[in-house]
Design a protein around this motif. Sequence first.
Motif, PDB file in Angstrom:
ATOM      1  N   ALA A 292       4.092   0.367  11.206  1.00 40.99           N
ATOM      2  CA  ALA A 292       3.284   0.387   9.982  1.00 40.99           C
ATOM      3  C   ALA A 292       4.137   0.040   8.774  1.00 40.99           C
ATOM      4  O   ALA A 292       3.703  -0.697   7.878  1.00 40.99           O
ATOM      5  CB  ALA A 292       2.636   1.763   9.803  1.00 40.99           C
ATOM      6  N   ARG A 293       5.359   0.567   8.738  1.00 40.56           N
ATOM      7  CA  ARG A 293       6.246   0.264   7.610  1.00 40.56           C
ATOM      8  C   ARG A 293       6.622  -1.214   7.594  1.00 40.56           C
ATOM      9  O   ARG A 293       6.683  -1.842   6.531  1.00 40.56           O
ATOM     10  CB  ARG A 293       7.501   1.131   7.705  1.00 40.56           C
ATOM     11  CG  ARG A 293       7.255   2.600   7.329  1.00 40.56           C
ATOM     12  CD  ARG A 293       8.465   3.450   7.579  1.00 40.56           C
ATOM     13  NE  ARG A 293       8.247   4.823   7.097  1.00 40.56           N
ATOM     14  CZ  ARG A 293       9.049   5.843   7.395  1.00 40.56           C
ATOM     15  NH1 ARG A 293      10.103   5.655   8.187  1.00 40.56           N
ATOM     16  NH2 ARG A 293       8.786   7.043   6.916  1.00 40.56           N
TER      17      ARG A 293
ATOM     18  N   ASP B  91       4.898   8.749   1.068  1.00 45.90           N
ATOM     19  CA  ASP B  91       4.974   7.761   2.142  1.00 45.90           C
ATOM     20  C   ASP B  91       3.885   8.069   3.174  1.00 45.90           C
ATOM     21  O   ASP B  91       4.079   8.849   4.096  1.00 45.90           O
ATOM     22  CB  ASP B  91       6.355   7.791   2.789  1.00 45.90           C
ATOM     23  CG  ASP B  91       6.514   6.701   3.854  1.00 45.90           C
ATOM     24  OD1 ASP B  91       5.576   5.885   3.984  1.00 45.90           O
ATOM     25  OD2 ASP B  91       7.550   6.688   4.536  1.00 45.90           O
ATOM     26  N   ALA B  92       2.728   7.422   2.991  1.00 43.97           N
ATOM     27  CA  ALA B  92       1.587   7.705   3.867  1.00 43.97           C
ATOM     28  C   ALA B  92       1.766   7.143   5.261  1.00 43.97           C
ATOM     29  O   ALA B  92       0.962   7.448   6.156  1.00 43.97           O
ATOM     30  CB  ALA B  92       0.306   7.152   3.252  1.00 43.97           C
ATOM     31  N   THR B  93       2.818   6.318   5.478  1.00 40.82           N
ATOM     32  CA  THR B  93       3.038   5.806   6.840  1.00 40.82           C
ATOM     33  C   THR B  93       3.368   6.949   7.799  1.00 40.82           C
ATOM     34  O   THR B  93       3.202   6.801   9.014  1.00 40.82           O
ATOM     35  CB  THR B  93       4.171   4.771   6.867  1.00 40.82           C
ATOM     36  OG1 THR B  93       5.378   5.350   6.339  1.00 40.82           O
ATOM     37  CG2 THR B  93       3.803   3.544   6.045  1.00 40.82           C
ATOM     38  N   LYS B  94       3.822   8.080   7.272  1.00 40.35           N
ATOM     39  CA  LYS B  94       4.096   9.234   8.132  1.00 40.35           C
ATOM     40  C   LYS B  94       2.812   9.774   8.763  1.00 40.35           C
ATOM     41  O   LYS B  94       2.872  10.525   9.745  1.00 40.35           O
ATOM     42  CB  LYS B  94       4.787  10.333   7.329  1.00 40.35           C
ATOM     43  CG  LYS B  94       6.179   9.949   6.821  1.00 40.35           C
ATOM     44  CD  LYS B  94       6.801  11.061   6.008  1.00 40.35           C
ATOM     45  CE  LYS B  94       8.189  10.675   5.507  1.00 40.35           C
ATOM     46  NZ  LYS B  94       8.804  11.736   4.670  1.00 40.35           N
TER      47      LYS B  94
ATOM     48  N   MET C 149       0.828  -1.201   0.000  1.00 40.82           N
ATOM     49  CA  MET C 149       0.000   0.000   0.000  1.00 40.82           C
ATOM     50  C   MET C 149       0.863   1.252   0.000  1.00 40.82           C
ATOM     51  O   MET C 149       0.499   2.286  -0.551  1.00 40.82           O
ATOM     52  CB  MET C 149      -0.908  -0.002   1.229  1.00 40.82           C
ATOM     53  CG  MET C 149      -2.066  -0.984   1.173  1.00 40.82           C
ATOM     54  SD  MET C 149      -3.336  -0.522  -0.018  1.00 40.82           S
ATOM     55  CE  MET C 149      -4.023   0.939   0.764  1.00 40.82           C
ATOM     56  N   TYR C 150       2.053   1.156   0.633  1.00 39.85           N
ATOM     57  CA  TYR C 150       2.982   2.283   0.722  1.00 39.85           C
ATOM     58  C   TYR C 150       4.352   1.832   0.232  1.00 39.85           C
ATOM     59  O   TYR C 150       4.632   0.626   0.131  1.00 39.85           O
ATOM     60  CB  TYR C 150       3.074   2.780   2.167  1.00 39.85           C
ATOM     61  CG  TYR C 150       1.745   2.871   2.861  1.00 39.85           C
ATOM     62  CD1 TYR C 150       0.791   3.797   2.441  1.00 39.85           C
ATOM     63  CD2 TYR C 150       1.418   2.037   3.927  1.00 39.85           C
ATOM     64  CE1 TYR C 150      -0.439   3.886   3.068  1.00 39.85           C
ATOM     65  CE2 TYR C 150       0.188   2.112   4.551  1.00 39.85           C
ATOM     66  CZ  TYR C 150      -0.749   3.037   4.122  1.00 39.85           C
ATOM     67  OH  TYR C 150      -1.961   3.110   4.732  1.00 39.85           O
ATOM     68  N   PRO C 151       5.248   2.775  -0.068  1.00 39.34           N
ATOM     69  CA  PRO C 151       6.606   2.401  -0.486  1.00 39.34           C
ATOM     70  C   PRO C 151       7.307   1.587   0.598  1.00 39.34           C
ATOM     71  O   PRO C 151       7.054   1.764   1.793  1.00 39.34           O
ATOM     72  CB  PRO C 151       7.291   3.752  -0.704  1.00 39.34           C
ATOM     73  CG  PRO C 151       6.188   4.729  -0.912  1.00 39.34           C
ATOM     74  CD  PRO C 151       5.045   4.229  -0.087  1.00 39.34           C
TER      75      PRO C 151
END
Length: 437
Positions: A97-98, A402-405, A76-78
């Motif tokens: 999350a990452r 990077d939406a994990t931020k 879903m994210y890098p």
Amino acid sequence: MEILLYVGGILFMLIGLGLSIGLHEVGHLVPAKLFGVRVGQYMIGFGPRLWSKRIGETEYGFKLLPVGGFISMSGMYPASSGTGPAKGVFRALIQDARSANDETIAEGAEDRVFYRLPVWKRVIVMLGGPLMNLILAVVIFTVMLSGIGLQQGTTTIASVSECVVPSGSTQTECGPDDPATPAAEAGIMPGDVLVSIDGTPVSTFSEATAIVQAAPGKTLDLVVERDGAQQTLRITPVAADRTLTDASGQPLLDDQGAPVVKKVGYVGMGAQMGFVPQPLTAGVEMTGDTVARVGSLIVTLPVRLWDVGVALVTGGERDPNGPLSVVGVGRLAGEVAATEAPVLNRMFGLLGLLGSLNVALFVFNLIPLLPLDGGHIVVALWEGIKRAWAKLFRRPPPAPVDATKLVPLTVIVATLLIAMGALLIVADLFRPVDILG
């Protein structure tokens, strides 16, 4: 018997909710697979797994709590850059999350990840779920209005008043000085079926009423069907103060909530009520109206939740148009199913609840905050804007967003959603909404 009907209404809504959630996730699953994204799981519900089966690369299953669902898409994210241990609560959340995101990226399938899709494809994948709920709402409302019909006055005459009495009068018998109604003078009888008035064919009682009300003092030719044959009667509406009603016979209200009274043509006949099928476009129109109402509720949600809390603490009445939990919707479904009404009326009410529930799923999931679908759409659009900006000024393409931020904000939103759900469940258990009187 009443208890069985009540339970049946709840089961109807639970099954409907499960199908709605399942189709929502199908709306994500199908485009994701079509675009080549690896989907590891398709699950209905949350919590412990009840049953699952792997078909190809995807595990399909059900979990204990049927209050939602999800699909697990690869990347879903890098992928993270492996920057070492995180320090601080928020950084630890981001790192977790990452790490969870990295685990979804299978070896040898690094190119089948969600974040590598073009922006428009990501928007389609995330928009697919809410759109499935919107389509389902249109189908349900169309079945209601065009399949069952809208309850309103039919062209069959149910009653004929003997005399003209003032609007709002409680008089039950005619006095010697009360004039006879035009319908009685014309010889209209209960059971007559209206065919046309003043040369205009009518298919509902509201159409007939509109012609009569617009013609006080004018003699009209009224064609009725009686005992299989058509007869032409002549009728002259009198001018009288009458409370205006809608197609279903309910009084029209002004801005102050008072019935609207107007001097109109009056003949003194009433119609049999029945379900009149509406045009196919009526389902779309009802869906649009419901979207507008739910959207207004979402905009004012903090105030509505505060009112729910106040009603719960003080024992006051809850707003019947306010927010409900799954428990509240199930409770209403049970009450509708157990009410003393014809089967079609109860089915109409249950379908209305299910259609409104799907509209709520559509609107709520479009809120532009993670972890909702609208949040993922905003992330994709933001990346698209950054890429367009870089292309415009001939700069190198920017790195994927990077939406994990945003995980700390996501956790806050999720916590608020859980708190909202808990408040509504408690209120629906101990201070339920009363819409049936």
